[in-house]
Each structure stands twice: as C-alpha cells, then as structure tokens.
Write an enzyme that holds these catalytic residues in place. Sequence first.
Site, mmCIF file in Angstrom:
data_model
loop_
_atom_site.group_PDB
_atom_site.id
_atom_site.type_symbol
_atom_site.label_atom_id
_atom_site.label_comp_id
_atom_site.label_asym_id
_atom_site.label_seq_id
_atom_site.Cartn_x
_atom_site.Cartn_y
_atom_site.Cartn_z
ATOM 1 N N GLU A 92 5.623 4.621 7.364
ATOM 2 C CA GLU A 92 6.527 5.633 7.903
ATOM 3 C C GLU A 92 7.835 5.683 7.111
ATOM 4 O O GLU A 92 8.318 6.768 6.761
ATOM 5 C CB GLU A 92 6.813 5.360 9.383
ATOM 6 C CG GLU A 92 5.623 5.560 10.296
ATOM 7 C CD GLU A 92 4.645 4.378 10.345
ATOM 8 O OE1 GLU A 92 3.678 4.456 11.130
ATOM 9 O OE2 GLU A 92 4.838 3.384 9.607
ATOM 10 N N LYS A 117 -3.509 4.464 3.523
ATOM 11 C CA LYS A 117 -4.090 3.247 2.951
ATOM 12 C C LYS A 117 -5.603 3.412 3.084
ATOM 13 O O LYS A 117 -6.168 3.218 4.158
ATOM 14 C CB LYS A 117 -3.645 2.002 3.719
ATOM 15 C CG LYS A 117 -2.226 1.593 3.487
ATOM 16 C CD LYS A 117 -1.948 0.292 4.240
ATOM 17 C CE LYS A 117 -0.551 -0.205 4.017
ATOM 18 N NZ LYS A 117 -0.333 -1.502 4.691
#
Length: 158
Positions: A92, A117
């Site tokens: 974030e 990811k």
Amino acid sequence: MNAPYRPAVRDPLPGSETAMDIIFIDGFRGRTVIGINDDELETPQPVRIDLAAGVPRALACHTDDIGDTIDYGVVRAALAEFLREHRYQLLEAFAEAVAALLLDRFGAHWVRVAVTKPGKYDDVDGVGTIIERRRSHSPRRPAEVLHLLGTGLVPHRD
C-alpha cells in the site's frame, strides 16, 4: 532519484477539461525487497505493477509530439529505479509512492496503480493492492468567490 521529469504537458485544449487521455503500463515486472515477514526482508521477490495515468486531453493527439504527453518509456525507467531504491515494507505504501511519482514528477492528473506479488501463495495467482489518486486542487467554494467579487477582488485559480 534523478531530477524531476517535467513533461511538456501544457494546458489542455479549450473545452477539454472533462476529456482525459490515459497513458498506461500493463504488466511491468521487476524484483524488489518488500514485505513484513522475515523471508521477505532480504531477498528480492517478483512484483508486477500496472498503472494508468490520465492527463486532460493531451495535446499529443494533435501535435504528434512526445513532449506533449507523458512518455511511458521515461515512466518505465523511473519504475525500475524506484524498485531498486525504495524502502517500503507494505504494498500500500509502495503503491502510494508510485502514485505520487506519477502525479508530482510526471504531471498526471489522475492515476490508478496496481501492485501485485505474483505467486505469493500456492493457491492464488497473486495478492496486492490497487489505489486511485487525483491531483489535489482546492477549488473555491461559491461563497468565497462571491465574497471576493463583492470586495472588488477577482479570484485566481490555484
């Protein structure tokens, strides 16, 4: 990082304030150290960045000049450098910094940044975050404008 990239994105064409041209990079792949778990804090892992950056109706549509829009090749190079140099742990915070880079350094007015990811867990394709941000501006409220006009002052755009 290098000196700020200042795109030649000039004032939009008259009447184009609502039109938005979107420059995007889909599937930028790199490796970086990011995460909160011990196994993520030293070894670079793969990340994928998808981004879209909007400018109000770029003049490049009419001029055919790269200087009148955001050069995604320069953005790509900045992302590669950012992957090497950042010190964020959370996706974030990383995505927020990428958004700020696009807004501040590249002159975007709106951005969407997705950071993934891939393969983090065996049973999902990827995990990540998507954020959207707009260039901050503080338009005057109608009462402020009327007050300024009433005092003989003409408001200016911030």
